[in-house]
Design an enzyme around this catalytic site. Structure first.
Site, PDB file in Angstrom:
ATOM      1  CD  GLU A   1      -7.960   3.815  12.174  1.00 23.87           C
ATOM      2  OE1 GLU A   1      -7.909   2.587  12.423  1.00 23.87           O
ATOM      3  OE2 GLU A   1      -8.824   4.322  11.457  1.00 23.87           O
TER       4      GLU A   1
ATOM      5  CD  GLU B   1      -8.338   0.882   7.945  1.00 23.86           C
ATOM      6  OE1 GLU B   1      -9.279   0.082   7.872  1.00 23.86           O
ATOM      7  OE2 GLU B   1      -7.435   0.795   8.795  1.00 23.86           O
TER       8      GLU B   1
HETATM    9  C1  BGP Z   1      -9.417   0.172  11.332  1.00 16.86           C
HETATM   10  C2  BGP Z   1     -10.643   1.033  11.191  1.00 16.86           C
HETATM   11  C3  BGP Z   1     -11.236   1.504  12.457  1.00 16.86           C
HETATM   12  C4  BGP Z   1     -11.052   0.595  13.647  1.00 16.86           C
HETATM   13  C5  BGP Z   1      -9.747  -0.142  13.684  1.00 16.86           C
HETATM   14  C6  BGP Z   1      -9.681  -1.285  14.668  1.00 16.86           C
HETATM   15  O1  BGP Z   1      -9.389  -0.716  10.282  1.00 16.86           O
HETATM   16  O2  BGP Z   1     -10.352   2.171  10.418  1.00 16.86           O
HETATM   17  O3  BGP Z   1     -12.546   1.906  12.211  1.00 16.86           O
HETATM   18  O4  BGP Z   1     -12.145  -0.109  13.949  1.00 16.86           O
HETATM   19  O5  BGP Z   1      -9.356  -0.647  12.439  1.00 16.86           O
HETATM   20  O6  BGP Z   1     -10.352  -2.391  14.141  1.00 16.86           O
HETATM   21  P1  BGP Z   1     -11.400  -3.225  14.975  1.00 16.86           P
HETATM   22  O7  BGP Z   1     -12.407  -2.235  15.440  1.00 16.86           O
HETATM   23  O8  BGP Z   1     -11.957  -4.216  14.050  1.00 16.86           O
HETATM   24  O9  BGP Z   1     -10.641  -3.829  16.094  1.00 16.86           O
END
Ligand code: BGP
Length: 483
Positions: free
Chosen positions: A380, A179
């Site tokens: 993701e 990201e």
């Molecule tokens: C993305 C990241 C992840 C993950 C996901 C969910 O931005 O790459 O590392 O954490 O989001 O976010 P969160 O864990 O804040 O719910």
């Protein structure tokens, strides 16, 4: 009418995790502290706190994660049982170079990932490895203020060359920065560029200037491009990708002013970084943005040549939701992945306020492919939710299964639209520590982990109902299990 095309043969199905959110063992076998080890737990409404020293009276959820470090064999076995043929994971930089600027790598850290990759291969799972997923050795924060310093470029290169050499033959797919585009915002600064030297307090109160953020991003572009070029020259079988947090935005109305505002938002939020990493040059619109935000990039001779020579082979992104942009002052706000945005009255939201928009995924895939025409991976996608374990040990998470099916259907449509989509890795196939809030109760997994926000739990793993739903989808290569 012709039959729908469906997912191509050899499509990659799997899940994605990040070292700092699941490994635990934060100070074992020579590992050094990473940025995330200095973050306490938070909630949806209370930000995580950052401390300079590790305080014994506070709880740091990443220290133990879900203990993957000691349980990876069982976890990968469960991934294989679901049918995964890809596992996106990250290497913890501070497990390899505990301080980030050490002369020699830490052999015990290198050996750990040997075992993990061998285990994946034994199960027929292709690893996709993120080189830097929201972390860096904390020492680099103290000494250099993270990516604010050009020194990080060389240190990152050394780390990457070390792991390339060690894992060639085991890993083919690599992503440079998770990201990366979040580095353009304060929230992204915390994990992505980590310019938090000396900062103590609630994460929401850490601020940087646009000058700092875009300069840090420039350093990351150069670092990423040099690493990509090096890999292409030395390991022709490697494939290198970017990784963007893609948050699609829609204009609120057909007012041309809304269209322009949305175009600007899409460029700044979603296109700026990938235009550089895919095309190998800063986009035309960048100059004006820099000028209007007081940004003067310092570039060394050769930087732009490096950027031009290190373009990526495939584009990857996270997709969780969409937002709305408008100029009429009437938009309600909603929460989201590291960003807040305009609320869309046509969409429902998760327990954490992230707007669920599978059609937006199809739309995004088409937009990205129209722009770049290189292979795409959704690396993701997922839904953080409150899960309940029934007295007989089940988790009936039909909401997660619905979310999964809707997004797989959307991808199938996009493939039918002509998009060259190669794989899908669900975020958090096993419950892990949330990056944004540090919570365990914000669960993404198909596999439940008995670990709680107060640090208690047995770490026992349970298959949720969604485990079997994903298994069915994978077994039929996305042809069944979507109704
Ligand atoms: C993305 C990241 C992840 C993950 C996901 C969910 O931005 O790459 O590392 O954490 O989001 O976010 P969160 O864990 O804040 O719910």
């Amino acid at each position: 009418m012709a039959d729908q095309q469906g997912f191509p043969q050899g499509f990659y199905w799997g899940g994605a995790t990040a070292a700092n959110q699941l490994e635990g063992a934060w100070d074992e076998d020579g590992r050094g502290p990473s940025v995330d080890d200095h973050f306490t737990g938070g909630t949806k409404d209370t930000p995580r706190t950052i401390t300079v020293d590790i305080r014994p009276d506070l709880l740091y959820p990443n220290h133990d994660g879900i203990d993957f470090y000691h349980r990876y064999e069982r976890d990968i076995e469960l991934f294989a049982e679901m049918g995964f043929n890809m596992y996106r994971m990250s290497i913890s930089w501070s497990r390899i170079f505990p301080n980030g600027d050490d002369e020699q790598p830490n052999e015990a850290g290198l050996a750990f990932y040997d075992r993990v990759f061998d285990c994946c291969r034994a199960h027929g799972i292709e690893p996709m490895v993120t080189l830097s997923h929201y972390e860096m050795p904390y020492h680099l924060v103290e000494k250099y203020n993270g990516w604010e310093s050009r020194e990080l470029i060389g240190l990152f290169e050394r780390y990457c060359r070390t792991v390339f050499e060690r894992y060639a033959g085991k890993v083919r797919y690599w992503l440079t920065f998770n990201e990366i585009n979040l580095g353009a915002s304060d929230a992204g600064n915390l994990f992505e560029t980590s310019m938090i030297r000396g900062f103590e307090g609630p994460a929401s109160e850490s601020h940087t200037t646009p000058q700092q953020r875009y300069q840090a991003l420039h350093h990351q572009f150069v670092a990423s491009a040099r690493v990509v070029r090096y890999a292409h020259e030395h390991y022709p079988e490697f494939r290198l990708g970017n990784m963007d947090c893609f948050v699609l935005t829609y204009p609120e109305t057909c007012d041309p002013a809304d269209q322009l505002a949305n175009q600007a938002e899409m460029r700044q939020r979603n296109w700026y970084c990938s235009d550089v990493q895919v095309r190998g040059a800063y986009p035309a619109y960048a100059r004006r943005y820099w000028r209007e935000h007081g940004i003067e990039l310092h570039m060394e001779p050769g930087d732009l040549d490096d950027i031009a020579a290190g373009t990526i082979d495939f584009y990857t992104f996270s997709y969780y939701m969409s937002n709305v942009v408008g100029t009429h002052g009437s938009l309600a706000k909603t929460d989201g992945n590291m960003v807040t945005g305009g609320k869309n009255p046509y969409l429902k939201s998760t327990d954490w306020g992230w707007q669920i928009d599978p059609d937006g995924l199809r739309f995004s895939l088409n937009q990205i492919y129209d722009r770049y025409q290189i292979p795409l991976f959704v690396v993701e996608n997922g839904m953080g939710a409150l899960d309940e374990v029934t007295p007989d040990g089940h988790v009936h998470d039909s909401y997660r299964t619905d979310y999964l099916k809707a997004h797989v259907r959307a991808m199938r449509e996009a493939v039918d639209d002509g998009v060259d989509l190669r794989g899908y890795t669900w975020w958090g196939p096993i419950d892990l520590v949330s990056a944004g809030t540090g919570e365990m109760r914000k669960r993404y997994g198909f596999i439940y982990v008995d670990k709680h926000d107060d640090g208690s739990g047995t770490y026992e793993r349970l298959r949720k109902d969604s485990f079997f739903a994903y298994q069915k989808i994978i077994r039929s290569n996305g042809a069944e299990g979507l109704d």
